[in-house]
Motif scaffolding. Structure first.
Motif, PDB file in Angstrom:
ATOM      1  N   ASN A  68       0.683  -1.332  -0.055  1.00 30.89           N
ATOM      2  CA  ASN A  68       0.020  -0.162  -0.129  1.00 30.89           C
ATOM      3  C   ASN A  68       0.837   1.131  -0.013  1.00 30.89           C
ATOM      4  OD1 ASN A  68      -3.118  -1.219   0.516  1.00 30.89           O
ATOM      5  ND2 ASN A  68      -1.634  -2.176   1.986  1.00 30.89           N
ATOM      6  N   TRP A  97     -10.395  -0.716   5.051  1.00 30.04           N
ATOM      7  CA  TRP A  97      -9.680  -1.769   4.030  1.00 30.04           C
ATOM      8  C   TRP A  97     -10.612  -2.895   3.519  1.00 30.04           C
ATOM      9  CZ3 TRP A  97      -8.447  -6.994   5.360  1.00 30.04           C
ATOM     10  CH2 TRP A  97      -9.132  -7.326   6.521  1.00 30.04           C
ATOM     11  N   ILE A 106      -6.050  -4.215   1.629  1.00 33.29           N
ATOM     12  CA  ILE A 106      -5.633  -3.326   0.950  1.00 33.29           C
ATOM     13  C   ILE A 106      -6.502  -1.968   1.307  1.00 33.29           C
ATOM     14  CG2 ILE A 106      -6.417  -2.094  -1.323  1.00 33.29           C
ATOM     15  CD1 ILE A 106      -6.710  -4.674  -2.634  1.00 33.29           C
ATOM     16  N   LEU A 108      -7.845   1.389   1.837  1.00 38.99           N
ATOM     17  CA  LEU A 108      -8.671   2.090   0.838  1.00 38.99           C
ATOM     18  C   LEU A 108      -8.146   3.613   0.743  1.00 38.99           C
ATOM     19  CD1 LEU A 108     -11.869   0.477   1.518  1.00 38.99           C
ATOM     20  CD2 LEU A 108     -10.309  -0.211  -0.230  1.00 38.99           C
ATOM     21  N   ASP A 109      -7.419   4.004   1.792  1.00 39.38           N
ATOM     22  CA  ASP A 109      -7.074   5.741   1.928  1.00 39.38           C
ATOM     23  C   ASP A 109      -5.941   5.729   1.261  1.00 39.38           C
ATOM     24  OD1 ASP A 109      -9.507   6.383   2.481  1.00 39.38           O
ATOM     25  OD2 ASP A 109      -9.217   6.114   4.615  1.00 39.38           O
ATOM     26  N   ALA A 112      -2.095   4.016  -3.633  1.00 32.87           N
ATOM     27  CA  ALA A 112      -2.073   3.112  -4.615  1.00 32.87           C
ATOM     28  C   ALA A 112      -1.656   1.774  -3.746  1.00 32.87           C
ATOM     29  CB  ALA A 112      -1.154   3.328  -5.588  1.00 32.87           C
ATOM     30  N   HIS A 113      -1.995   0.599  -4.668  1.00 29.80           N
ATOM     31  CA  HIS A 113      -1.628  -0.634  -3.810  1.00 29.80           C
ATOM     32  C   HIS A 113      -1.264  -1.560  -4.994  1.00 29.80           C
ATOM     33  CE1 HIS A 113      -5.801  -2.288  -5.313  1.00 29.80           C
ATOM     34  NE2 HIS A 113      -5.031  -3.357  -5.212  1.00 29.80           N
ATOM     35  N   LEU A 138      -3.819  -1.046  -8.483  1.00 28.90           N
ATOM     36  CA  LEU A 138      -4.722   0.115  -8.691  1.00 28.90           C
ATOM     37  C   LEU A 138      -4.140   1.386  -8.184  1.00 28.90           C
ATOM     38  CD1 LEU A 138      -7.182   0.741 -10.060  1.00 28.90           C
ATOM     39  CD2 LEU A 138      -8.261   0.541  -7.412  1.00 28.90           C
ATOM     40  N   HIS A 140      -5.455   4.620  -6.405  1.00 29.14           N
ATOM     41  CA  HIS A 140      -6.844   5.143  -6.020  1.00 29.14           C
ATOM     42  C   HIS A 140      -7.039   6.473  -6.343  1.00 29.14           C
ATOM     43  CE1 HIS A 140      -6.324   1.684  -2.928  1.00 29.14           C
ATOM     44  NE2 HIS A 140      -5.844   1.031  -4.145  1.00 29.14           N
ATOM     45  N   ARG A 141      -5.958   7.401  -6.201  1.00 24.29           N
ATOM     46  CA  ARG A 141      -6.192   8.964  -6.426  1.00 24.29           C
ATOM     47  C   ARG A 141      -4.940   9.363  -6.873  1.00 24.29           C
ATOM     48  NH1 ARG A 141      -4.579  11.405  -1.464  1.00 24.29           N
ATOM     49  NH2 ARG A 141      -4.202   9.677   0.375  1.00 24.29           N
TER      50      ARG A 141
END
Length: 165
Positions: A68, A97, A106, A108-109, A112-113, A138, A140-141
């Motif tokens: 992460n 997560w 993973i 979620l905040d 990326a992971h 992915l 994530h932001r």
């Protein structure tokens, strides 16, 4: 000017990551800074894990983990996973997560992971270097990663460096 190992090694550039692991219903995560890409084809990365770490047996048994990538400003998340042991309770409590395909957390905040499958391991002093195949992931932001140099003495490593070479 200083030639002290701690002063020199803190200038090596590396990010700060939370490594998610899971095995037989147990999930945990720990902060790491020693992660690097090692190959394009196949897409491999290396993770250094302290063999005394609570998560070490979980990653060895499962043969999988999630990297992460933390973002700038997520120093408290790094602290949550890097300053206490999983032996002392659930470090994932209160953190958003979900399990990856391999079961590892993973965050979620996170920025990326990357999902990884271990392909080899090599002893390296008080750590073991795990070479892993990146099997998915992915972003994530958008954002910039948290850098190890920005964590100060978060990991307590100053006492681990020798005074001289």
């Amino acid at each position: 000017m200083s030639d002290a190992p701690i002063e020199l090694f803190r200038r090596l550039t590396s990010g700060v990551y939370v490594i998610g692991v899971a095995w037989e219903g147990k999930s945990n995560a720990f902060t790491a800074a020693w992660v690097t890409q090692t190959s394009f084809d196949p897409l491999y990365l290396a993770l250094n894990v302290h063999t005394g770490n609570f998560s070490y047996p979980l990653v060895k048994a499962s043969g999988a983990f999630v990297v992460n990538v933390l973002a700038e400003g997520q120093i408290e998340l790094a602290r949550q996973f890097g300053t206490r042991s999983g032996r002392d309770g659930d470090k994932l409590a209160g953190v958003r997560w979900q399990p990856a395909g391999n079961g590892a957390p993973i965050l979620l905040d996170a920025l990326a992971h990357i999902e990884c499958r271990v392909v080899s391991a090599t002893p390296a002093g008080d750590h073991e270097v795990l070479i892993a195949h990146a099997t998915g992931g992915l972003v994530h932001r958008p954002g910039s990663p948290l850098l190890y140099r920005d964590t100060g003495e978060l990991d307590g490593s100053a006492s681990l460096f020798p005074a001289k070479f």
